[in-house]
Scaffold this motif. Structure first.
Motif, short mmCIF file in Angstrom:
data_model
loop_
_atom_site.label_atom_id
_atom_site.label_comp_id
_atom_site.label_asym_id
_atom_site.label_seq_id
_atom_site.Cartn_x
_atom_site.Cartn_y
_atom_site.Cartn_z
N LYS A 45 0.87 -1.17 0.00
CA LYS A 45 0.00 0.00 0.00
C LYS A 45 0.91 1.22 0.00
CE LYS A 45 -4.09 2.02 0.33
NZ LYS A 45 -4.80 2.30 -0.92
N LEU A 46 0.94 1.93 -1.14
CA LEU A 46 1.97 2.94 -1.38
C LEU A 46 1.58 4.31 -0.82
CD1 LEU A 46 3.11 1.97 -4.99
CD2 LEU A 46 4.07 1.25 -2.78
N GLU A 47 1.66 4.44 0.50
CA GLU A 47 1.35 5.71 1.16
C GLU A 47 2.44 6.76 0.97
OE1 GLU A 47 -1.65 6.63 2.85
OE2 GLU A 47 -2.07 4.98 1.48
N ASN A 48 3.58 6.36 0.43
CA ASN A 48 4.63 7.32 0.10
C ASN A 48 4.23 8.23 -1.05
OD1 ASN A 48 4.77 4.83 -1.40
ND2 ASN A 48 6.72 5.50 -2.27
N LEU A 49 3.10 7.95 -1.69
CA LEU A 49 2.63 8.77 -2.81
C LEU A 49 1.66 9.86 -2.38
CD1 LEU A 49 2.12 5.99 -5.52
CD2 LEU A 49 4.14 7.37 -5.05
N GLN A 50 1.39 9.99 -1.08
CA GLN A 50 0.55 11.08 -0.60
C GLN A 50 1.23 12.44 -0.86
OE1 GLN A 50 -2.48 10.97 0.26
NE2 GLN A 50 -2.83 8.80 0.71
N PRO A 51 0.47 13.54 -0.87
CA PRO A 51 1.05 14.85 -1.18
C PRO A 51 2.25 15.24 -0.33
CG PRO A 51 -1.32 14.99 -1.27
CD PRO A 51 -1.00 13.61 -0.76
N SER A 52 2.27 14.87 0.94
CA SER A 52 3.43 15.20 1.79
C SER A 52 4.40 14.03 1.90
CB SER A 52 2.96 15.63 3.18
OG SER A 52 2.36 14.55 3.87
N GLN A 53 4.19 13.00 1.08
CA GLN A 53 5.10 11.86 0.94
C GLN A 53 5.01 10.86 2.09
OE1 GLN A 53 9.06 13.27 -0.10
NE2 GLN A 53 8.20 14.84 -1.42
N SER A 54 3.98 10.94 2.92
CA SER A 54 3.80 9.92 3.95
C SER A 54 2.33 9.75 4.27
CB SER A 54 4.57 10.27 5.22
OG SER A 54 3.82 11.12 6.07
N TYR A 55 2.02 8.61 4.90
CA TYR A 55 0.64 8.29 5.31
C TYR A 55 0.06 9.35 6.22
CZ TYR A 55 1.75 7.36 10.15
OH TYR A 55 2.12 7.53 11.46
N LYS A 56 0.91 10.10 6.94
CA LYS A 56 0.42 11.07 7.92
C LYS A 56 -0.51 12.10 7.30
CE LYS A 56 4.10 10.73 11.39
NZ LYS A 56 3.26 10.52 12.57
N TYR A 57 -0.40 12.29 5.99
CA TYR A 57 -1.27 13.27 5.35
C TYR A 57 -2.74 12.89 5.46
CZ TYR A 57 -2.84 16.78 2.02
OH TYR A 57 -3.48 17.85 1.44
N ARG A 58 -3.03 11.61 5.52
CA ARG A 58 -4.43 11.19 5.62
C ARG A 58 -5.08 11.77 6.88
NH1 ARG A 58 -6.38 6.87 2.34
NH2 ARG A 58 -4.72 5.89 1.13
N GLY A 59 -4.62 11.35 8.03
CA GLY A 59 -5.25 11.77 9.27
C GLY A 59 -5.06 13.24 9.57
N ILE A 60 -3.89 13.77 9.25
CA ILE A 60 -3.62 15.17 9.57
C ILE A 60 -4.41 16.10 8.66
CG2 ILE A 60 -1.81 16.94 9.42
CD1 ILE A 60 0.03 14.98 10.88
N SER A 61 -4.52 15.78 7.37
CA SER A 61 -5.34 16.63 6.49
C SER A 61 -6.80 16.58 6.92
CB SER A 61 -5.19 16.20 5.03
OG SER A 61 -5.79 14.93 4.79
#
Length: 390
Positions: A45-61
């Motif tokens: 699951k390639l969460e490195n492709l989020q806008p800030s380059q990590s899964y943290k963008y999901r919950g924080i956004s």
């Protein structure tokens, strides 16, 4: 949600009302390299492709969007982080036109500061370490008339956002397959909390979760050992340089590390979220808590870059240690009784604090260890194992 629905012709995020969620739906790819190595169906699951380059963008956004909705466009977001949490806040704030101030501890590199400035965040360097930077950010947020302190990992809203990756994965797996295990890294517990929350949503609560840490930053592992649960003979006595803190709200003991010695600094929470520890202790499918030498994470980082042409932080490559250590993988995910291939998901959580220079250093460290010894130390739920270099 597709990537195209979130990005306009100039590469900027649209703020159309229809785009309720700001994160991107990331691919779940089948890895031919790892599937062959492990004799299993291995999905990434390639969460490195989020806008800030990590899964943290999901919950924080998700947290940032709700803050803007409830507090209005004049809200000022504050965060203490020299890493992925801070960049996620800055990226989300910029997309929504909100003000953001990031507090970094002394010693933050100019390269890291520039990442935040690119996202138009105001950068303050204050405090000898994360705890002091957090204290400064909290004071600033409380003194601002419309300030909000954004948590890095300890908040249910973050876990709710992170859970979306499991909702996606359940839909993306072929033939409605239920995985035999999910692997993720763990520091303070934000990602693990999201994975466990997501598993409940898709009826995967019985799927084993395997959490990976490096040995110098294993506050989650130490916390589980302090409670009755997965470790034989637990609760155990605290490890050296570990303070036991009882959280009355969740009725669990958590470990506070006096010092982080791992090079995987983005795993470097000194204490995990008590509510996530509680989730892990009471989860139907259980949690196998693993920590391993930094060198194994470095080796996995190098091999993953070679196989998949992606560079990820050590915190992320810690997740991938079992993928490149088949004997460990087989110990953690035993062969199926029906003889069918196992299906597993590795959360590639990403991270922006990585460089080609760091890979060169990792290679030197791995080569030196291999010259001196061929065995690596791994701990799982209170047991110490040794594995030969694969």
């Amino acid at each position: 949600m597709t990537v195209e629905s979130n990005i306009d012709a100039t590469g900027n995020f649209k703020l159309a009302a229809a785009n309720r969620d700001m994160w991107l739906e990331t691919p779940l790819i089948w890895s031919p390299h790892l599937s062959e190595r492990l004799n299993s169906n291995v999905y990434l699951k390639l969460e490195n492709l989020q806008p800030s380059q990590s899964y943290k963008y999901r919950g924080i956004s998700h947290f940032v969007r709700l803050a803007v909705q409830t507090r209005g466009p004049s809200v000022h977001l504050f965060v203490a982080s020299g890493g992925n949490a801070g960049l996620a806040v800055a990226t989300a704030a910029k997309a929504l036109g909100a003000l953001c101030t990031v507090y970094l501890p002394v010693g933050a590199s100019e390269r890291v500061k520039q990442f935040f400035r690119t996202e138009e965040a105001d950068v303050h360097v204050q405090g000898n370490g994360y705890a002091e930077a957090l204290s400064a950010a909290r004071v600033a947020s409380e003194s601002h008339s419309n300030g909000v302190l954004v948590p890095a990992y300890e908040h249910p809203t973050l876990w709710e956002g992170h859970a979306s990756m499991i909702t996606e994965a359940a839909r993306q797996l072929p033939h409605e397959t239920k995985p035999d295990a999910i692997f993720c890294s763990v520091g303070g517990g934000g990602l693990a909390g999201g994975v466990m929350t997501g598993c409940k949503r898709v009826d995967w609560d019985d799927v084993p979760l395997i959490t990976m840490e490096t040995s110098g930053s294993n506050c989650f592992y130490q916390s589980l050992s302090l409670n009755k649960g997965p470790f034989p003979g637990s609760p155990l006595s605290p490890a050296d340089n570990t303070e036991v803190v009882h959280d009355a709200e969740n009725d669990v003991n958590v470990a506070r590390l006096s010092k982080i010695t791992s090079i995987a600094t983005s795993l470097g929470a000194s204490i995990p979220a008590p509510a996530v520890v509680k989730m892990a202790l009471t989860r139907k499918g259980g949690v196998k808590s693993v920590h391993a030498d930094d060198g194994l994470a470095m080796q996995s980082c190098l091999r993953f870059a070679e196989d998949h042409k992606m560079i990820v932080e050590l915190a992320c490559s810690a997740t991938l240690i079992p993928a490149y250590t088949p004997d460990l993988f087989n110990q953690l995910v035993p062969a199926r009784a029906d003889g069918r291939p196992r299906t597993v998901i590795f959360i590639v959580c990403g991270g922006f604090v990585v460089s080609l220079e760091s890979l060169t250093k990792y290679q030197q460290i791995v080569d030196a260890h291999t010259h001196e010894s061929t065995a690596w130390d791994v701990w799982c739920n209170g047991e110490q194992w040794k594995f030969l270099d694969a």
